[in-house]
Design a protein around this motif. Structure first.
Motif, PDB file in Angstrom:
ATOM      1  N   ASN A   5       0.678  -1.291  -0.001  1.00  0.00           N
ATOM      2  CA  ASN A   5       0.064  -0.127   0.064  1.00  0.00           C
ATOM      3  C   ASN A   5       0.846   1.261   0.028  1.00  0.00           C
ATOM      4  O   ASN A   5       0.214   2.285   0.221  1.00  0.00           O
ATOM      5  CB  ASN A   5      -1.101   0.048   1.264  1.00  0.00           C
ATOM      6  N   GLU A   6       2.302   1.273  -0.109  1.00  0.00           N
ATOM      7  CA  GLU A   6       2.925   2.540  -0.328  1.00  0.00           C
ATOM      8  C   GLU A   6       4.050   2.489  -1.288  1.00  0.00           C
ATOM      9  O   GLU A   6       4.892   1.317  -1.257  1.00  0.00           O
ATOM     10  CB  GLU A   6       3.734   2.469   1.219  1.00  0.00           C
ATOM     11  N   VAL A   7       3.899   3.325  -2.170  1.00  0.00           N
ATOM     12  CA  VAL A   7       4.944   3.725  -2.933  1.00  0.00           C
ATOM     13  C   VAL A   7       6.029   4.943  -2.722  1.00  0.00           C
ATOM     14  O   VAL A   7       5.167   5.867  -2.189  1.00  0.00           O
ATOM     15  CB  VAL A   7       4.494   3.785  -4.571  1.00  0.00           C
ATOM     16  N   GLY A   8       7.068   5.007  -3.138  1.00  0.00           N
ATOM     17  CA  GLY A   8       7.877   5.995  -2.812  1.00  0.00           C
ATOM     18  C   GLY A   8       9.269   6.020  -3.650  1.00  0.00           C
ATOM     19  O   GLY A   8       9.397   4.769  -4.446  1.00  0.00           O
ATOM     20  N   TRP A   9      10.322   6.883  -3.427  1.00  0.00           N
ATOM     21  CA  TRP A   9      11.605   6.684  -4.153  1.00  0.00           C
ATOM     22  C   TRP A   9      12.437   5.930  -3.199  1.00  0.00           C
ATOM     23  O   TRP A   9      12.682   6.159  -1.923  1.00  0.00           O
ATOM     24  CB  TRP A   9      12.122   8.054  -4.490  1.00  0.00           C
ATOM     25  N   LEU A  10      13.511   5.064  -3.865  1.00  0.00           N
ATOM     26  CA  LEU A  10      14.448   4.506  -2.960  1.00  0.00           C
ATOM     27  C   LEU A  10      15.754   4.846  -3.677  1.00  0.00           C
ATOM     28  O   LEU A  10      16.199   4.668  -4.688  1.00  0.00           O
ATOM     29  CB  LEU A  10      14.212   2.934  -3.144  1.00  0.00           C
ATOM     30  N   GLU A  11      16.826   4.878  -2.708  1.00  0.00           N
ATOM     31  CA  GLU A  11      18.237   4.675  -3.155  1.00  0.00           C
ATOM     32  C   GLU A  11      18.710   3.109  -2.982  1.00  0.00           C
ATOM     33  O   GLU A  11      18.516   2.657  -2.105  1.00  0.00           O
ATOM     34  CB  GLU A  11      19.096   5.619  -2.367  1.00  0.00           C
ATOM     35  N   LYS A  12      19.355   2.675  -4.361  1.00  0.00           N
ATOM     36  CA  LYS A  12      19.677   1.194  -4.127  1.00  0.00           C
ATOM     37  C   LYS A  12      21.240   1.323  -4.755  1.00  0.00           C
ATOM     38  O   LYS A  12      21.688   2.067  -5.467  1.00  0.00           O
ATOM     39  CB  LYS A  12      18.949   0.528  -5.031  1.00  0.00           C
TER      40      LYS A  12
END
Ligand code: NDP
Ligand code: ZN
Length: 346
Positions: A5-12
């Motif tokens: 239920n949650e999307v967002g930006w990620l650093e990988k």
């Protein structure tokens, strides 16, 4: 996807490139309804901190030392399904499930997907295809998933010349099922969906009749329109668990119900004993993940290259820039009435 239920930006970290693999920079991507099932229905279970997306065209940035047919700078189409071709399941003819159920579906399922600055493609020689120079990146991204999935629905239904086919669900996948059934020679195609834009585009792809499921019982509507006779084949590309009960009521004995819909919720599909010919009606019910790999991408891209299929009718929303991926995801979640499919070029 941060969590259910949650999307967002990620650093990988930059992904590692194995000897048979490639790293690719996306040039065009498109969010899929499957991303929505994964995030907001938890349809394949818990996932955390996973990059979404499995529809992309890109530029090769790095190749492993065993990759023979691709090099840095090549523009490639990457199918949503990138199987392990050496596994026995692949040799048995169901590469989609090599290594376990649905395991050919790696992006945004068992590893990070394509909505990153770089993404990893396993077995690059077997899982990428060169982009034909005369096909745009926006159009080509429809080859990752929409075209092969819709066509898989028509293929699994074994649609042939002169048949009558009902396609239930005419979002981008169902529209490509209509196009696939049409190319395989169906004479009459009922296209079931409520959005006007999808009905209009279904006609462009070969639908002879459109049916709005919000206007009453589709079973009665289709049987009445078809001289009270059942149809030869039903392709399911939308709807819910009850759709199978409807499909059984409109398909003929020894017909096929071919599902490509990703069933995100619910537990069981009901099969009516009577409608299934008390167990002896020879009605096949099948459901499949789209075929992956290079050969399929090369052959399907030929349809665009030689002008046999125009996928641009699907592309209702076009954006430029990485940040608009998020806009695209929410469009697919909310399905406004003017949407078929968004595409984001990067
Ligand atoms: P959309 O949501 O865009 O389209 C769904 C269609 O189903 C729409 O035409 C919708 O009508 C129609 N629909 C909804 N409810 C009903 C109902 N009760 N009866 C009849 N029709 C109904 O989805 P997509 O085309 O993007 O994707 C279709 C499915 O395919 C998804 O579940 C997706 O996850 C799956 N998929 C499967 C793949 C595979 O490999 N098998 C690969 C890619 C996707 P309207 O909106 O007009 O009301
Ligand atoms: Zn998809």
């Amino acid at each position: 996807m941060l969590k259910l239920n949650e999307v967002g930006w990620l650093e990988k970290e930059k992904p590692l490139c194995g000897p048979m693999d490639a790293l690719v920079r996306p040039l065009a991507v498109s969010p899929c309804t499957s991303d929505i099932h994964t995030v907001w229905e938890g349809a394949i279970g818990e996932r955390t901190d996973m990059i979404l997306g499995h529809e992309a065209v890109g530029e090769v940035v790095e190749t492993g030392n065993l990759v023979k047919d691709f090099k840095k700078g090549d523009r490639v189409i990457i199918p949503a399904i990138t199987p392990d071709w050496e596994k026995v399941e692949s040799q048995m003819g169901f590469h989609q499930h090599a290594g376990g159920m649905l395991n050919g579906w790696k992006f945004s399922n068992v590893k990070d997907g394509v909505f990153g600055e770089l993404f990893h493609v396993n077995q690059a020689d077997g899982n990428m295809a060169l982009l034909p120079p005369n096909v745009s990146v926006e159009d080509a991204v429809m080859l990752s998933d929409m075209v092969p999935t819709g066509f898989h629905g028509a293929d699994n239904a074994h649609v042939s010349y002169g048949e009558t086919v009902a396609v239930i669900g005419i979002g981008p996948v169902g529209l490509m099922a209509v196009a696939g059934a049409n190319l395989r020679g169906a004479a009459r195609i009922f296209a079931v969906g409520s959005r006007q834009i999808c009905q209009d585009v279904a006609k462009l792809y070969g639908a002879t009749d459109t049916v709005n499921y919000k206007d009453g019982d589709i079973v009665r509507h289709i049987l009445d329109a078809n001289d009270k006779k059942p149809v030869d084949k039903v392709i399911i590309a939308g709807g819910n668990l009850e759709t199978f009960e409807q499909a059984l009521k409109i398909v003929r004995p020894a017909g096929v119900i071919s599902n490509v819909n990703y069933l995100g919720t619910g537990d069981f599909i009901r099969i009516s004993r009577i409608d299934w010919g008390v167990g002896m009606g020879h009605i096949a019910i099948t459901g499949g993940l789209m075929p992956g790999g290079r050969k399929n991408m090369e052959y399907l891209s030929n349809l665009l290259k030689y002008g046999k299929l125009d996928v641009s009718h699907l592309l209702t929303h076009r954006y430029k820039g990485f940040d608009f991926i998020e806009t695209g995801i929410f469009l697919m979640k909310d399905k406004p009435s003017d949407l078929i499919k968004p595409v984001i070029t990067i």
